[in-house]
Design an enzyme around this catalytic site. Sequence first.
Site, short mmCIF file in Angstrom:
data_model
loop_
_atom_site.label_atom_id
_atom_site.label_comp_id
_atom_site.label_asym_id
_atom_site.label_seq_id
_atom_site.Cartn_x
_atom_site.Cartn_y
_atom_site.Cartn_z
N LYS A 111 -7.08 6.16 -19.57
CA LYS A 111 -7.60 6.61 -20.84
C LYS A 111 -6.36 6.46 -21.70
O LYS A 111 -5.75 5.34 -22.04
CB LYS A 111 -8.00 8.27 -20.74
CG LYS A 111 -8.92 8.33 -19.71
CD LYS A 111 -10.23 7.32 -20.06
CE LYS A 111 -11.48 7.80 -19.12
NZ LYS A 111 -11.62 7.53 -17.47
N TYR A 146 -15.59 17.00 -16.35
CA TYR A 146 -16.28 15.50 -16.20
C TYR A 146 -17.27 15.49 -15.14
O TYR A 146 -16.92 16.00 -14.11
CB TYR A 146 -14.80 14.85 -16.06
CG TYR A 146 -15.37 13.36 -15.44
CD1 TYR A 146 -16.05 12.63 -16.53
CD2 TYR A 146 -14.67 12.80 -14.48
CE1 TYR A 146 -16.43 11.27 -16.22
CE2 TYR A 146 -15.16 11.40 -14.10
CZ TYR A 146 -16.01 10.72 -14.93
OH TYR A 146 -16.27 9.57 -14.69
N ARG A 153 1.00 -1.31 0.01
CA ARG A 153 0.04 0.05 -0.03
C ARG A 153 0.79 1.32 0.14
O ARG A 153 0.57 2.31 -0.65
CB ARG A 153 -0.75 0.04 1.14
CG ARG A 153 -1.74 1.43 1.57
CD ARG A 153 -2.64 1.28 2.56
NE ARG A 153 -2.42 0.72 3.76
CZ ARG A 153 -1.67 1.26 4.77
NH1 ARG A 153 -1.10 2.30 4.49
NH2 ARG A 153 -1.41 0.49 5.76
N ASP A 168 -6.30 19.05 -15.31
CA ASP A 168 -6.63 17.63 -15.96
C ASP A 168 -6.08 17.50 -17.23
O ASP A 168 -6.52 18.17 -18.06
CB ASP A 168 -8.13 17.39 -15.40
CG ASP A 168 -8.50 16.03 -16.07
OD1 ASP A 168 -7.57 15.31 -16.80
OD2 ASP A 168 -9.44 15.58 -15.53
#
Length: 355
Positions: free
Chosen positions: A194, A99, A47, A169
Amino acid sequence: MRFATKAVHAGLEPEPTYGGVVPPIHQASTYVQRAVGDFVEDFDYSRSANPTRAALERAIGELEGGFGSCFSSGMAAEHALITAVCDAGDHVVIPDDLYGGTYRLVDKVLKRWGLEYTMVDQTNLDLVHASMRPETKLVWIETPTNPTLKVIDVAGIIERAGGAFVAVDNTFATPVYQRPLELGADAVVHSATKYLGGHSDSVSGAVVVSDEERHAAVRFVQNSVGAVPGPLDCFLVHRGLRTLHLRMAAHTENARVVSQWLEGVDGVSDVCWPGFSGMVSFRHPDAVALVGRTKVFSLAESLGGVESLIEVPQAMTHGSVEGSAAAVPPDLVRLSCGVEAPEDLVEDLAQAIGA
């Protein structure tokens, strides 16, 4: 090194035992310590750190020109950056075309914890300047915007941000076409699902910041919340990065051909393509039926893969912005042009539209 060379080699070192040019996937949750608190580099528990994730973080950091951290999704990356930068009572400026997931995070989750926001048309720099308050901590930019593909003047907003933290972004443009840190931005965010991954086979996100102090703050949230990608997802995104420059050239050429063809089609209006990347949007009165008739374009959410996708944002990816200033018209169609033959993409849209 030039970008294409960086893309191929960033974050990769030969595997030390056998000399493999691609390092192995470290599918381990924990690591043996030589003594209490004595472990190799940062690797005590996955983690907190994992060698496969660390390689991807170095690679994305190199391509964007900063310090990278990777997350289990683009939304996890956004959450980590905003919570690393902002406190309760702070104010954030967000775009009025964005978005749906970003709006949902700010309006439905973080607002409950005391974060305030103003939504503004960021193509109007005077409006951005007028929206700034003494308590404005963060200006959040999307460029090109999602879904109407407006291109935002990042440097112009930074000049008017009054010293507020500026995050961009960069999912649609990628570092192939835009490197916001070089323009003076403080951070870059990606849905690495993406274009960075590029093959629709993994989900992950990334934050790249310009200084080590902020990097430490983002990493603290990353470790505390634990929204980290698994080693296989990191491996797949890193593999995708190595052909990013080649894929983006093909996406861009296909989007150019498709958008130019759409400009001459009866019934099609408001064709938008920013001049780079594979994203195209347009309006058509029969949008819902149209997207159900394509054969090469797959009707699906997401974008940036080698296959072409088509969607109606208002009913699919942007339902959360209904009723807000960012509401999307129901006749808007968004395309993610893949890397197929452009003639096939045009012919597919022609039969779907009936042109």
